[in-house]
Design a protein around this motif. Structure first.
Motif, PDB file in Angstrom:
ATOM      1  N   SER A 137     -60.492  18.863  19.059  1.00 50.52           N
ATOM      2  CA  SER A 137     -59.387  19.461  18.434  1.00 50.52           C
ATOM      3  C   SER A 137     -58.062  19.214  19.432  1.00 50.52           C
ATOM      4  N   LEU A 193     -58.446  17.819  13.876  1.00 53.23           N
ATOM      5  CA  LEU A 193     -59.804  18.239  14.440  1.00 53.23           C
ATOM      6  C   LEU A 193     -60.636  17.316  13.751  1.00 53.23           C
ATOM      7  N   GLN A 202     -54.970  22.495  14.037  1.00 55.24           N
ATOM      8  CA  GLN A 202     -54.673  21.132  14.785  1.00 55.24           C
ATOM      9  C   GLN A 202     -55.307  20.004  14.146  1.00 55.24           C
ATOM     10  N   TYR A 245     -59.716  24.234  11.123  1.00 51.65           N
ATOM     11  CA  TYR A 245     -60.147  25.608  11.839  1.00 51.65           C
ATOM     12  C   TYR A 245     -59.155  26.086  12.859  1.00 51.65           C
ATOM     13  N   THR A 246     -58.832  25.087  13.765  1.00 47.92           N
ATOM     14  CA  THR A 246     -57.576  25.367  14.960  1.00 47.92           C
ATOM     15  C   THR A 246     -56.200  25.444  14.382  1.00 47.92           C
ATOM     16  N   GLU A 295     -62.093  28.559  23.351  1.00 43.77           N
ATOM     17  CA  GLU A 295     -60.713  27.970  23.014  1.00 43.77           C
ATOM     18  C   GLU A 295     -60.275  27.675  21.580  1.00 43.77           C
ATOM     19  N   PHE A 296     -61.352  27.186  21.022  1.00 49.26           N
ATOM     20  CA  PHE A 296     -61.050  26.717  19.456  1.00 49.26           C
ATOM     21  C   PHE A 296     -60.470  27.747  18.647  1.00 49.26           C
ATOM     22  N   THR A 297     -61.121  28.879  18.738  1.00 46.40           N
ATOM     23  CA  THR A 297     -60.589  30.140  18.040  1.00 46.40           C
ATOM     24  C   THR A 297     -59.545  30.911  18.724  1.00 46.40           C
ATOM     25  N   ARG A 354     -57.066  28.884  19.767  1.00 44.33           N
ATOM     26  CA  ARG A 354     -56.178  28.203  19.132  1.00 44.33           C
ATOM     27  C   ARG A 354     -55.683  28.307  17.739  1.00 44.33           C
ATOM     28  N   ALA A 355     -56.818  28.824  17.070  1.00 46.22           N
ATOM     29  CA  ALA A 355     -56.720  29.091  15.506  1.00 46.22           C
ATOM     30  C   ALA A 355     -55.808  30.497  15.505  1.00 46.22           C
TER      31      ALA A 355
END
Ligand SMILES: Nc1nc2c(ncn2[C@@H]2O[C@H](COP(=O)(O)OP(=O)(O)O)[C@@H](O)[C@H]2O)c(=O)[nH]1
Ligand SMILES: [Mg+2]
Length: 446
Positions: free
Chosen positions: A24, A79, A77, A74-75, A110-112, A114-115
């Protein structure tokens, strides 16, 4: 940096049919293009079969990939999700290839994170994601899912709107002081305030159940040495975890296991027997038992079937939630007509084990299969409870500031404080501190 491309294995490492790798960030598609032969990005959110290459262009796997252009991911961005083979080679080599192509290995959560920062979900929903991943009992999982779906967020949002209305009403009083009979009377304001306060209290009352649901209820087996605690512990778990021997004093340390009874999460702890001992190690074990007893949500007191309770056992039952398990019922034929206190069990015949699991769930969670958990949001974390307690305190102060002798401006300030406490629960008001605490416990790839 919250936009540089990050990559992680999203599934558990090890031998498995499939694994999922997530990528992502800004430039994610360029990174992917260096790894996927003829990467197709024209069809968003479609699975495409592709060959994944290492940095020298040698194939490491063949699998599916899906591109999610920002902001529909999800983020939020750009992905890419890669579905490759599991095991020790394919997925790690794919991750290494993506790193070689310019992505950075992601931090836990880190993905969540960013979400949340991109407004795809709020903090409460992100916590729900972590709780669902960590859950080990169906009711616990349902409560977490409810939170991911925005159950608690919606309830907090409702409270926020009530508070905003109240602030608007109070500002009328600030702008037109002394007009006792303005459009909003003090009585109306008080009633309005009392209504929000009551709603905050209702939600706060879910905290004991919610926190117990999230952590699992601590159920501690206690009783005399050789009373069958470890055998019962294993039988309730369905696996041999604790040592069972005819030698008294075998269990010296507490053994803990997460399990579920009737869908409810239970932390079951087996302890050393409660008796005086000359053996130093055993004494330490007994000390541990006492600490566990003090922390227990429920004590499961193990007493051999067919004998009276000793004064020491009666003492354990004082002032705490206790269920008595009558152990080794296969060894004693209970005399008809004599009432035996407790639930008759045997690990040899299996008698009473189901009843005992049910009775434990009933005692610590109030039983049922938890329809209220699905319908009503619960405060699952200390953070939630503290936020609502702050709001309740601010509202109590505001109450004292209403009326002719009060000060509408100060009352409004208190209500603002309550609003800020709720905002901090839902959103990134205090991003670094709160976010850091929440996301540090996530899995990598989430
Ligand atoms: N017949 C019979 N023996 C049992 C039962 N539960 C435990 N025991 C025996 O009682 C002894 C002590 O058991 P253990 O679980 O180690 O007791 P603890 O010291 O309280 O942990 C062992 O020899 C077990 O095999 C039971 O349900 N039936
Ligand atoms: Mg034992």
């Amino acid at each position: 940096m919250i936009s540089d491309p990050i990559v992680a294995l999203a599934t558990a490492p090890g031998r498995a049919a499939l694994a999922m790798v997530r990528l992502s960030g800004q430039g994610a598609f360029q990174v992917a293009a260096a790894v996927v032969r003829n990467l197709q990005t024209s069809q968003p959110r479609h699975a495409t079969l592709g060959t994944f290459l290492d940095r020298r262009g040698r194939p490491v796997d063949r699998g599916l990939y899906i591109v999610f252009p920002a902001p529909h991911s999800y983020t939020g961005q750009d992905l890419v999700e890669f579905c490759c083979h599991g095991g020790a080679m394919a997925a790690p080599q794919l991750v290494a290839a993506l790193v070689a192509a310019g992505a950075r290995p992601a931090e836990p959560g880190e993905f969540t994170r960013r979400a949340v920062l991109n407004g795809k979900m709020d903090l409460l929903q992100a916590e729900g994601v972590a709780d669902l991943v960590d859950s080990h009992a169906p009711v616990q999982a349902r409560a977490a899912l409810h939170q991911i779906e925005g159950g608690l967020s919606a309830r907090i949002q409702g409270l926020r709107l009530q508070l905003l209305d109240l602030i608007v009403a109070l500002s009328y009083d600030i702008d037109f002081p002394g007009e006792d009979d303005g459009p909003i009377s003090t009585d109306q304001l008080s009633a309005h305030l009392a209504a929000v306060h009551a709603d905050v209290d209702t939600l706060l009352r879910t905290a004991p159940l919610g926190e117990r649901l999230r952590a699992g209820a601590l159920v501690v087996l206690a009783g005399a040495p050789n009373s069958g605690k470890s055998a019962l512990f294993n039988a309730l778990l369905g696996v041999e975890r604790a040592l069972v021997t005819p030698v008294a004093g075998t269990t010296r340390d507490a053994v803990e296991a997460d399990t579920e009874f009737e869908g409810w999460p239970i932390r079951l702890a087996d302890t050393a027997g409660l008796r005086e001992s000359d053996d130093m190690v055993e004494r330490l074990g007994i000390e541990v038992s006492r600490r566990y007893l003090a922390a227990a949500d429920l004590v499961l007191l193990c007493v051999e079937a067919g004998r009276a309770l000793t004064p020491g056992e009666r003492e354990v039952m004082r002032d705490r939630l206790v269920l008595v398990a009558r152990t080794k019922s296969d060894l004693t034929r209970s005399e008809p007509g004599i009432e035996v206190e407790g639930i008759s069990t045997s690990v040899l015949t299996g008698e009473g084990l189901g009843t005992l699991r049910w009775a434990i769930a009933e005692a610590v969670f109030g039983g049922g299969d938890g329809p209220s958990v699905d319908a009503e949001p619960l405060l699952l974390r200390e953070r939630h409870r503290i936020g609502l307690e702050r709001a309740a305190e601010a509202l109590a102060s505001a109450k004292g500031l209403l009326g002719p002798l009060g000060d509408a401006a100060l009352a409004a300030h208190e209500v603002q404080g309550a609003l800020a406490a709720l905002d901090a629960l839902v959103g990134a008001i205090d991003p670094d501190e709160v976010l850091g605490r929440i996301f540090s416990r996530f899995c990598v790839g989430k």
